[in-house]
Write a protein that holds these residues in place. Sequence first.
Motif, short mmCIF file in Angstrom:
data_model
loop_
_atom_site.label_atom_id
_atom_site.label_comp_id
_atom_site.label_asym_id
_atom_site.label_seq_id
_atom_site.Cartn_x
_atom_site.Cartn_y
_atom_site.Cartn_z
N ASN A 227 -16.25 -13.60 -24.60
CA ASN A 227 -17.17 -14.53 -23.94
C ASN A 227 -16.96 -15.98 -24.37
OD1 ASN A 227 -18.42 -12.41 -22.59
ND2 ASN A 227 -19.90 -12.09 -24.23
N HIS A 228 -15.79 -16.26 -24.95
CA HIS A 228 -15.53 -17.60 -25.49
C HIS A 228 -15.84 -18.71 -24.49
CE1 HIS A 228 -13.48 -20.91 -27.61
NE2 HIS A 228 -13.05 -21.23 -26.41
N GLU A 229 -15.33 -18.55 -23.28
CA GLU A 229 -15.46 -19.62 -22.28
C GLU A 229 -16.92 -19.87 -21.92
OE1 GLU A 229 -14.27 -22.77 -20.42
OE2 GLU A 229 -12.97 -21.53 -21.66
N GLN A 230 -17.66 -18.80 -21.78
CA GLN A 230 -19.09 -18.89 -21.45
C GLN A 230 -19.88 -19.60 -22.56
OE1 GLN A 230 -20.51 -14.97 -20.45
NE2 GLN A 230 -22.65 -15.58 -20.62
N VAL A 231 -19.55 -19.25 -23.80
CA VAL A 231 -20.24 -19.85 -24.95
C VAL A 231 -19.86 -21.32 -25.08
CG1 VAL A 231 -20.55 -19.75 -27.46
CG2 VAL A 231 -20.42 -17.64 -26.15
N ALA A 232 -18.57 -21.62 -24.93
CA ALA A 232 -18.11 -23.01 -25.02
C ALA A 232 -18.79 -23.87 -23.95
CB ALA A 232 -16.59 -23.08 -24.87
N LYS A 233 -18.96 -23.28 -22.77
CA LYS A 233 -19.63 -24.01 -21.67
C LYS A 233 -21.09 -24.28 -22.02
CE LYS A 233 -18.54 -22.88 -17.39
NZ LYS A 233 -18.52 -22.19 -16.06
N ALA A 234 -21.75 -23.31 -22.64
CA ALA A 234 -23.16 -23.48 -23.04
C ALA A 234 -23.29 -24.58 -24.11
CB ALA A 234 -23.73 -22.17 -23.56
N ILE A 235 -22.34 -24.61 -25.05
CA ILE A 235 -22.35 -25.64 -26.10
C ILE A 235 -22.16 -27.02 -25.48
CG2 ILE A 235 -21.04 -26.53 -28.08
CD1 ILE A 235 -20.44 -23.52 -28.76
N ALA A 236 -21.19 -27.12 -24.57
CA ALA A 236 -20.92 -28.42 -23.92
C ALA A 236 -22.11 -28.86 -23.07
CB ALA A 236 -19.66 -28.32 -23.06
N HIS A 237 -22.75 -27.92 -22.39
CA HIS A 237 -23.92 -28.26 -21.57
C HIS A 237 -25.04 -28.83 -22.44
CE1 HIS A 237 -27.00 -28.11 -18.48
NE2 HIS A 237 -27.76 -27.40 -19.30
#
Length: 365
Positions: free
Chosen positions: A69-79
């Motif tokens: 789920n790396h991409e999903q988590v990275a997106k949440a951090i950036a958001h």
Amino acid sequence: MAPNFTNDEASLFKFVVKEGKGVKGLVDSGLTQVPARYIQPPHHRINKEHVAGSLENMTIDLSELDGPNHEQVAKAIAHAAETLGFFQVVNHGVPVELLESLKVAAHKFFAQPPEKKAMYLKGVSPSPMVKYGTSFVPEKENALEWKDYVSMTYTNDADAIDFWPSECKEVALEYIKTSTEMVKKLLQALIRKLGVNVDESRVDELIGLRMVNMNFYPTCPNPDLTVGVGRHSDMGTLTVLLQDGIGGLYVKKEDENASVENEEWVEIPPIHGALVINIGDTLQILSNGRYKSAEHRVRTTSVESRVSVPIFNAPMPGVKIGPLAELVARDGVARYRDVLFEDYMNNFFGKSHDGKKSLDFAAST
């Protein structure tokens, strides 16, 4: 009998700041009302009516950053970095037992007699890497903050063991060492989400200066008139913060059109075992304004003394900071100029807290 500082600001300043007795010394003396020097102007007080609930849904499981789920988590951090500039992390790799020990150590340090703490006052501290004080820059503030602190700058393990206060040096050092990998991962993920690649040495350079503070907010007889920390953003790249269970940290929702009367603030609720992460000015500058350094402040309480333990991760003083070149090319404009971090830091510590005005120093002309 409690000393009467109501109309004697010189004696108050000497007692609290110069002699190092701090706000805790005031409270321990039997103070029953806040001295005038601590009363904030109405627009700086924390008005409960302007608090838009608390931030419940910005908790990120960092263990998933290494999985499918790396991409999903990275997106949440950036958001989170693009909007509020604050989020919380769990499963972050810092042992929960260590976090509990940090709170105990903070209370232990501030429970000492005033003369034990005053050994670390600026000018007499055995090391420039350790400073005990009160408020932010009391010499420059019209209204003082209801807070005492000890600040420890990390250079190497040996200096930390030799010079940091014995009541907290071991846990504070372990806190820095066990959180560094997490900070690196977060920064790498955030930079990648900007569509930029930087090598590991540059990442290390951007978090090469690390300071751990232990903050102590004594009980306050008139919490509605005071603040624990005034509205400000942090100067560094990323801040890691341990809260205790009492709460009182508020973050401003970004709205450039909102007047002071209409600002909205959200509370960051304490979550057992979680760490709070916030974006600092350096990362707003690097991202050319895409990531937002978070304007935040802390309220006081009449119920129970509160502690918090932040680590400020920042560039080394000699590092130049400015918008990443790829972003300037893409955006067509540099929103900030290149500055030496040392100059930025000196400007930051040379003034009282005033929202995000510290960023004006690096604004492009």
